[in-house]
Design an enzyme around this catalytic site. Structure first.
Site, short mmCIF file in Angstrom:
data_model
loop_
_atom_site.label_atom_id
_atom_site.label_comp_id
_atom_site.label_asym_id
_atom_site.label_seq_id
_atom_site.Cartn_x
_atom_site.Cartn_y
_atom_site.Cartn_z
N LYS A 26 0.81 -1.23 0.00
CA LYS A 26 0.00 0.00 0.00
C LYS A 26 0.84 1.28 0.00
O LYS A 26 0.49 2.26 -0.64
CB LYS A 26 -0.98 0.00 1.17
CG LYS A 26 -2.12 -1.01 0.97
CD LYS A 26 -3.16 -0.92 2.07
CE LYS A 26 -4.27 -1.94 1.82
NZ LYS A 26 -5.33 -1.90 2.82
N ASP A 79 -10.08 2.65 1.77
CA ASP A 79 -10.22 1.93 3.05
C ASP A 79 -10.99 2.77 4.07
O ASP A 79 -11.80 2.25 4.84
CB ASP A 79 -8.84 1.58 3.62
CG ASP A 79 -8.27 0.30 3.00
OD1 ASP A 79 -9.03 -0.50 2.44
OD2 ASP A 79 -7.04 0.13 3.08
N GLY A 83 -0.06 -0.07 11.31
CA GLY A 83 0.29 -0.46 9.95
C GLY A 83 -0.51 0.35 8.95
O GLY A 83 -1.08 1.39 9.26
N ALA A 140 -3.36 -0.28 7.58
CA ALA A 140 -4.79 -0.18 7.89
C ALA A 140 -5.05 0.91 8.91
O ALA A 140 -6.02 1.67 8.79
CB ALA A 140 -5.29 -1.53 8.41
P1 NAP Z 1 0.42 -4.38 8.85
O1 NAP Z 1 0.85 -3.17 8.12
O2 NAP Z 1 1.21 -5.64 8.73
O3 NAP Z 1 0.32 -3.99 10.43
C1 NAP Z 1 0.09 -4.99 11.41
C2 NAP Z 1 -0.17 -4.33 12.75
O4 NAP Z 1 -0.48 -5.36 13.71
C3 NAP Z 1 1.03 -3.55 13.31
O5 NAP Z 1 0.56 -2.46 14.04
C4 NAP Z 1 1.67 -4.59 14.24
O6 NAP Z 1 2.43 -4.03 15.28
C5 NAP Z 1 0.45 -5.24 14.82
N1 NAP Z 1 0.74 -6.56 15.37
C6 NAP Z 1 1.00 -7.68 14.66
N2 NAP Z 1 1.23 -8.70 15.51
C7 NAP Z 1 1.11 -8.21 16.77
C8 NAP Z 1 1.22 -8.77 18.08
N3 NAP Z 1 1.52 -10.07 18.27
N4 NAP Z 1 1.02 -7.97 19.16
C9 NAP Z 1 0.70 -6.66 18.98
N5 NAP Z 1 0.57 -6.06 17.76
C10 NAP Z 1 0.79 -6.84 16.67
O7 NAP Z 1 -1.07 -4.79 8.45
P2 NAP Z 1 -2.27 -3.84 8.02
O8 NAP Z 1 -2.34 -3.72 6.54
O9 NAP Z 1 -2.20 -2.58 8.80
O10 NAP Z 1 -3.54 -4.74 8.46
C11 NAP Z 1 -3.84 -4.94 9.83
C12 NAP Z 1 -5.04 -5.88 9.93
O11 NAP Z 1 -6.19 -5.24 9.35
C13 NAP Z 1 -4.85 -7.18 9.14
O12 NAP Z 1 -5.42 -8.23 9.89
C14 NAP Z 1 -5.61 -6.96 7.87
O13 NAP Z 1 -6.09 -8.15 7.28
C15 NAP Z 1 -6.77 -6.09 8.37
N6 NAP Z 1 -7.35 -5.23 7.31
C16 NAP Z 1 -8.68 -5.35 7.07
C17 NAP Z 1 -9.29 -4.53 6.14
C18 NAP Z 1 -10.76 -4.64 5.91
O14 NAP Z 1 -11.26 -4.12 4.90
N7 NAP Z 1 -11.48 -5.29 6.81
C19 NAP Z 1 -8.53 -3.59 5.42
C20 NAP Z 1 -7.17 -3.48 5.69
C21 NAP Z 1 -6.59 -4.32 6.64
P3 NAP Z 1 4.00 -3.68 15.05
O15 NAP Z 1 4.03 -2.38 14.30
O16 NAP Z 1 4.54 -3.57 16.44
O17 NAP Z 1 4.59 -4.81 14.26
#
Ligand code: NAP
Length: 277
Positions: A68, A105, A133, A135
């Site tokens: 993204k 989004d 992240g 999102a």
């Molecule tokens: P990303 O960029 O990989 O960010 C992941 C986030 O989760 C980071 O803040 C990370 O923290 C945190 N995290 C991961 N493992 C963790 C743990 N064990 N303990 C605490 N924090 C943890 O992913 P993203 O694109 O932002 O997406 C995040 C979620 O939203 C995903 O599950 C994705 O599928 C979902 N999503 C859904 C939609 C929808 O339309 N429903 C749209 C977009 C995303 P750190 O920075 O410390 O690593």
């Protein structure tokens, strides 16, 4: 060959529901079009975009993890909401070879709130976003544009929360210990809870009864986080509704028309992820 072709691009991409959603709308509208999924490889986004600039067969793509931010950087023109989010989930390939980046989004997030928490007003109080992240960036930008008086970002890696606060500016702040007592909305934008694990470890009982709790994770649909919120009598909004709502403006941008009414894409998606409608 179909007249119009769009795609979702990510790495990995095998579990995307976007082809199912767009495909159902394309079929119901009777369009000469299709929507496929493409994995250009971890390092492959730049080459993929250059190929499309040079007369590829796609009118545009949705972009998902991990592309993204890179998609935004590769575009020639960027919408205000994508610039504020620092991330793009939609690229449009123009006939002149230029690329437009947008971010739907945030529209998906606000649309899901309107559908599942009627009367929710982002201006009514502070928002708390768990995660930093892509999102979380999109959510923070959307809530700021919608008039949220404060957006608190909480993240395991505090520096990433600080980076969002620095990029977007006021009223976004990075905090380690959010004050939930006056939260208007609490959003899980981490991947915690995916595939049935525990959600973020925060005390939802400290939130007011008026707070709305949203989870971007939608596998499972009723995440542990949403179950905890519902158990406390809080209104909940699920990530599947956000996914479907972000697809609407994407479909319009690709195919020049709104998705046809009367297609229950939510039921189709629920079936695909093994949930009951
Ligand atoms: P990303 O960029 O990989 O960010 C992941 C986030 O989760 C980071 O803040 C990370 O923290 C945190 N995290 C991961 N493992 C963790 C743990 N064990 N303990 C605490 N924090 C943890 O992913 P993203 O694109 O932002 O997406 C995040 C979620 O939203 C995903 O599950 C994705 O599928 C979902 N999503 C859904 C939609 C929808 O339309 N429903 C749209 C977009 C995303 P750190 O920075 O410390 O690593």
């Amino acid at each position: 060959m179909t007249a119009l072709r769009a795609a979702v691009v990510g790495h990995p991409i095998t579990h995307s529901l976007s082809p199912l959603i767009h495909g159902a709308w394309i079929a119901a509208a009777g369009l000469d079009a299709d929507y496929v999924q493409i994995d250009p490889g971890f390092d492959g986004l730049a080459v993929f975009i250059e190929d499309q600039r040079g007369g590829g067969d796609l009118c545009g793509v949705n972009v998902t993890i991990p592309f993204k931010e890179a998609a935004l950087a590769a575009a020639d023109e960027v919408s205000d909401r994508a610039r504020l989010a620092g991330a793009a989930n939609l690229l449009l390939f123009r006939a002149d070879g230029t690329v437009l980046a947008d971010n739907t989004d945030g529209l998906g997030l606000l649309g899901a709130m309107a559908a599942q928490a009627p009367g929710f007003d982002p201006r009514a109080g502070p928002a708390v976003i768990l995660g930093a992240g892509g999102a979380a960036r999109g959510a923070a930008a959307a809530l700021v544009l919608a008039g949220a008086p404060e957006v608190c970002i909480v993240n395991r890696t505090h520096e990433r929360a600080e980076a969002i606060a620095a990029d977007i500016g006021s009223p976004v702040i990075a905090v380690d210990d959010p004050r939930l007592a006056d939260a208007n909305v609490i959003i899980n934008a981490t991947s915690l809870g995916l595939n049935g694990g525990a959600g973020p470890d925060i005390d939802l009982a400290a939130a007011p009864k008026s707070a709305v709790v949203m989870d971007m994770v939608y596998r499972p649909l009723r995440t542990e986080f949403l179950q905890r919120a519902a158990g406390l009598g809080l209104r909940t909004v699920d990530g599947l509704e956000m996914l479907i709502r972000q697809a609407v403006p994407s479909f319009e941008a690709f195919f020049g028309q709104a998705p046809p009414a009367g297609v229950d894409v939510r039921a189709l998606a629920l079936k695909a992820i093994g949930e009951c409608a």
